[in-house]
Enzyme design. Structure first.
Site, PDB file in Angstrom:
ATOM      1  N   HIS A 269       0.846  -1.189   0.000  1.00  0.00           N
ATOM      2  CA  HIS A 269       0.000   0.000   0.000  1.00  0.00           C
ATOM      3  C   HIS A 269       0.881   1.237   0.000  1.00  0.00           C
ATOM      4  O   HIS A 269       1.907   1.263   0.675  1.00  0.00           O
ATOM      5  CB  HIS A 269      -0.919   0.016   1.229  1.00  0.00           C
ATOM      6  CG  HIS A 269      -2.116   0.869   1.020  1.00  0.00           C
ATOM      7  ND1 HIS A 269      -2.072   2.236   1.157  1.00  0.00           N
ATOM      8  CD2 HIS A 269      -3.380   0.557   0.644  1.00  0.00           C
ATOM      9  CE1 HIS A 269      -3.268   2.717   0.885  1.00  0.00           C
ATOM     10  NE2 HIS A 269      -4.082   1.735   0.569  1.00  0.00           N
ATOM     11  N   ASP A 323      -7.754  -5.567   0.490  1.00  0.00           N
ATOM     12  CA  ASP A 323      -8.276  -6.539  -0.474  1.00  0.00           C
ATOM     13  C   ASP A 323      -7.909  -7.979  -0.140  1.00  0.00           C
ATOM     14  O   ASP A 323      -8.451  -8.901  -0.745  1.00  0.00           O
ATOM     15  CB  ASP A 323      -7.748  -6.207  -1.876  1.00  0.00           C
ATOM     16  CG  ASP A 323      -8.414  -4.965  -2.434  1.00  0.00           C
ATOM     17  OD1 ASP A 323      -9.582  -4.729  -2.091  1.00  0.00           O
ATOM     18  OD2 ASP A 323      -7.769  -4.237  -3.195  1.00  0.00           O
TER      19      ASP A 323
HETATM   20  N1  ACO Z   1       4.048  -7.623  -4.121  1.00  0.00           N
HETATM   21  C1  ACO Z   1       5.388  -7.602  -4.271  1.00  0.00           C
HETATM   22  N2  ACO Z   1       6.123  -6.482  -4.249  1.00  0.00           N
HETATM   23  C2  ACO Z   1       5.462  -5.330  -4.050  1.00  0.00           C
HETATM   24  C3  ACO Z   1       4.081  -5.281  -3.876  1.00  0.00           C
HETATM   25  C4  ACO Z   1       3.363  -6.483  -3.914  1.00  0.00           C
HETATM   26  N3  ACO Z   1       2.044  -6.505  -3.768  1.00  0.00           N
HETATM   27  N4  ACO Z   1       3.693  -4.001  -3.705  1.00  0.00           N
HETATM   28  C5  ACO Z   1       4.817  -3.269  -3.771  1.00  0.00           C
HETATM   29  N5  ACO Z   1       5.873  -4.071  -3.984  1.00  0.00           N
HETATM   30  C6  ACO Z   1       7.279  -3.662  -4.132  1.00  0.00           C
HETATM   31  C7  ACO Z   1       7.536  -3.185  -5.557  1.00  0.00           C
HETATM   32  O1  ACO Z   1       7.948  -4.241  -6.384  1.00  0.00           O
HETATM   33  C8  ACO Z   1       8.625  -2.163  -5.314  1.00  0.00           C
HETATM   34  O2  ACO Z   1       9.829  -2.850  -5.085  1.00  0.00           O
HETATM   35  P1  ACO Z   1      11.235  -2.252  -5.595  1.00  0.00           P
HETATM   36  O3  ACO Z   1      11.400  -0.969  -4.832  1.00  0.00           O
HETATM   37  O4  ACO Z   1      12.223  -3.294  -5.247  1.00  0.00           O
HETATM   38  O5  ACO Z   1      11.103  -2.026  -7.070  1.00  0.00           O
HETATM   39  C9  ACO Z   1       8.229  -1.514  -3.999  1.00  0.00           C
HETATM   40  O6  ACO Z   1       7.492  -2.532  -3.291  1.00  0.00           O
HETATM   41  C10 ACO Z   1       7.362  -0.291  -4.171  1.00  0.00           C
HETATM   42  O7  ACO Z   1       6.251  -0.671  -4.997  1.00  0.00           O
HETATM   43  P2  ACO Z   1       5.411   0.337  -5.841  1.00  0.00           P
HETATM   44  O8  ACO Z   1       4.615  -0.413  -6.855  1.00  0.00           O
HETATM   45  O9  ACO Z   1       6.290   1.456  -6.321  1.00  0.00           O
HETATM   46  O10 ACO Z   1       4.465   0.906  -4.708  1.00  0.00           O
HETATM   47  P3  ACO Z   1       3.236   1.844  -4.957  1.00  0.00           P
HETATM   48  O11 ACO Z   1       3.058   2.628  -3.725  1.00  0.00           O
HETATM   49  O12 ACO Z   1       3.376   2.570  -6.254  1.00  0.00           O
HETATM   50  O13 ACO Z   1       2.035   0.802  -5.175  1.00  0.00           O
HETATM   51  C11 ACO Z   1       0.260  -0.680  -4.815  1.00  0.00           C
HETATM   52  C12 ACO Z   1       1.081   0.482  -4.231  1.00  0.00           C
HETATM   53  C13 ACO Z   1      -0.243  -0.293  -6.206  1.00  0.00           C
HETATM   54  C14 ACO Z   1      -0.937  -0.937  -3.926  1.00  0.00           C
HETATM   55  C15 ACO Z   1       1.182  -1.921  -4.888  1.00  0.00           C
HETATM   56  O14 ACO Z   1       1.568  -2.298  -3.585  1.00  0.00           O
HETATM   57  C16 ACO Z   1       0.516  -3.090  -5.603  1.00  0.00           C
HETATM   58  O15 ACO Z   1       0.547  -3.147  -6.830  1.00  0.00           O
HETATM   59  N6  ACO Z   1      -0.100  -4.045  -4.833  1.00  0.00           N
HETATM   60  C17 ACO Z   1      -0.766  -5.167  -5.432  1.00  0.00           C
HETATM   61  C18 ACO Z   1      -2.148  -4.778  -5.921  1.00  0.00           C
HETATM   62  C19 ACO Z   1      -3.099  -4.504  -4.772  1.00  0.00           C
HETATM   63  O16 ACO Z   1      -3.223  -5.284  -3.832  1.00  0.00           O
HETATM   64  N7  ACO Z   1      -3.816  -3.388  -4.881  1.00  0.00           N
HETATM   65  C20 ACO Z   1      -4.803  -2.991  -3.895  1.00  0.00           C
HETATM   66  C21 ACO Z   1      -4.315  -1.810  -3.104  1.00  0.00           C
HETATM   67  S1  ACO Z   1      -5.475  -1.342  -1.872  1.00  0.00           S
HETATM   68  C22 ACO Z   1      -6.684  -0.567  -2.751  1.00  0.00           C
HETATM   69  O17 ACO Z   1      -6.491   0.067  -3.723  1.00  0.00           O
HETATM   70  C23 ACO Z   1      -7.992  -0.741  -2.285  1.00  0.00           C
END
Ligand code: ACO
Length: 386
Positions: A269, A323
């Site tokens: 998140h 979620d």
């Molecule tokens: N699984 C594995 N690695 C992850 C995850 C994940 N779910 N989420 C973040 N990371 C890692 C990324 O790979 C990245 O790693 P790095 O720095 O080594 O490249 C780091 O954590 C930062 O990730 P970002 O994608 O830049 O984080 P951001 O804040 O942009 O994204 C998000 C947040 C979109 C929620 C992301 O965590 C994600 O895609 N999660 C999976 C989808 C999900 O569950 N969405 C629901 C969110 S809650 C909602 O909207 C109701």
């Protein structure tokens, strides 16, 4: 030639995804992402989920204070009176392809409400109240209607003797729900009702800032919520758990996914660096449902995944989000997977409308700037010379 000078001048201000950039002022909701605390208008979400109802929480979010008994009764009654949707909208929905995603059906249906109700009274509190009532009342009816229509059935009418959550489950399943199931579903709606400036709420505020009608505001937010990085993740969590298949596959599956740099659905998140407080509550609600209506083996798998992921992803601040457990709750309630995100939209309509109203109260149209990375001025070559 790339416009290097312009890029360098503003590059220091640029944050992809606007991470950490304040884009508005808001008094609706506060998140403490380090301590895992979420509050609506100052009230902890744990207290609201256990002591409030979705309609009372909606009132709180939109008008800023908890209603007294009379205000709540009036709001509940208004919502109940406006649950039905026009036969024209139902007929329009009958022409939607039955294999279409219910979020697309909801977006189109929500937008269609703008055809029926005037948009020219944004400074009139009665218009605001009426639009809130209509949207809160009709969105669930439209979600349930599409579910029956795509199965080849006529939608059923709402039942005035049933409260908000019970009535929705009744319209969806054609059966009056168990009171515990309805209470748990209502708590789920409270937990999903608001979450500050997430992508769909930002979308709602941008749309609101043009002074368009509230139906367009909600329709644009529904479209934004649909994506798998936002609300769409709840549907993907169950698919992921089913793909993992069994508890002994959790570790190898997770190691593979991490090695392939895949996102684990329901984890991570932008705001929380600890377990999402809503996931904590949803997990308890899931357990209550399993105690009452039978266990779900996917829950054991989910817990194992959470435990293994704590070692692998925890150090990066990646924990279960809202979620992760919501899908297991909805599955136990007998709700089809592709309705999970529309249910999220039913709940989040409250938050979107709270932000719509707040935006109207101190409006300035959103119009950010950009860093231009394209060509500098070029001569146009006539087509025959290219
Ligand atoms: N699984 C594995 N690695 C992850 C995850 C994940 N779910 N989420 C973040 N990371 C890692 C990324 O790979 C990245 O790693 P790095 O720095 O080594 O490249 C780091 O954590 C930062 O990730 P970002 O994608 O830049 O984080 P951001 O804040 O942009 O994204 C998000 C947040 C979109 C929620 C992301 O965590 C994600 O895609 N999660 C999976 C989808 C999900 O569950 N969405 C629901 C969110 S809650 C909602 O909207 C109701």
């Amino acid at each position: 030639m790339v416009a290097e000078a312009g890029i360098q001048a503003t590059a220091a201000l640029y944050r992809p995804g606007l991470e950490g950039v304040p884009a508005t002022q808001s008094a609706v909701c506060d998140i403490d992402g380090q301590r895992g605390i979420l509050s609506y208008r100052g009230y902890r979400v744990e207290d609201l989920a256990s002591q409030s109802t979705f309609l009372e929480t909606t009132y709180l979010l939109i008008w800023g204070e908890l209603p007294d008994a009379e205000q709540l009764a009036a709001f509940e009654q208004e919502v109940q009176m406006h649950r039905r949707v026009s036969f024209r909208i139902r007929d329009m929905m009958k022409s939607f392809p039955s294999q279409g995603h219910p979020m697309d059906a909801l977006q189109a249906s929500a937008a269609s409400l703008g055809l029926f109700y005037s948009r020219r009274a944004l400074d009139n509190p009665e218009y605001i109240y009426g639009a809130v009532v209509r949207l809160i009342a009709k969105i669930p009816t439209m979600v349930a209607a599409f579910q029956l229509i795509r199965k080849g059935q006529d939608p059923i009418q709402p039942r005035d003797d049933l409260a908000y959550a019970s009535n929705f489950l009744y319209m969806l399943t054609e059966r009056e729900p168990d009171p515990l199931a309805a209470r748990i579903f209502d708590a789920c709606l409270i937990l999903h009702a608001e979450h500050s400036l997430n992508a769909s709420t930002f979308s709602a505020r941008v749309t609101a800032s043009t002074l368009t009608d509230p139906y367009a505001v909600v329709a644009s937010a529904v479209g934004t919520l649909a994506g798998p990085l936002h609300g769409g993740a709840n549907e993907d969590v169950l698919t992921m758990l089913e793909e993992i298949g069994s508890e002994d596959q959790v570790e190898p599956w997770l190691d593979r996914a991490i090695a392939e740099k895949r996102k684990i659905m329901g984890f991570g998140h932008r705001e929380y660096k600890v377990k999402d407080p809503r996931a904590v509550i949803l997990q308890k609600l899931a357990e209550q449902l399993f105690d009452a209506f039978g266990h779900d083996p996917l829950y054991d798998l989910a817990r194992k995944l959470e435990a293994v992921a704590a070692d692998r992803l925890g150090p990066k601040g990646i924990y279960p989000n809202v979620d992760f457990y919501s899908g297991l709750v909805y599955r136990k309630l007998g709700i089809p997977e592709d309705l999970f995100t529309p249910i999220f939209a039913i709940a989040r309509t409250a938050g979107w409308l709270a932000h719509w109203k707040e935006q109207l109260g101190a409006n300035r149209i959103f119009r950010p700037t950009q860093i231009y990375t394209g060509y500098a001025a070029r001569e146009l070559t006539p087509i025959e010379a290219r």
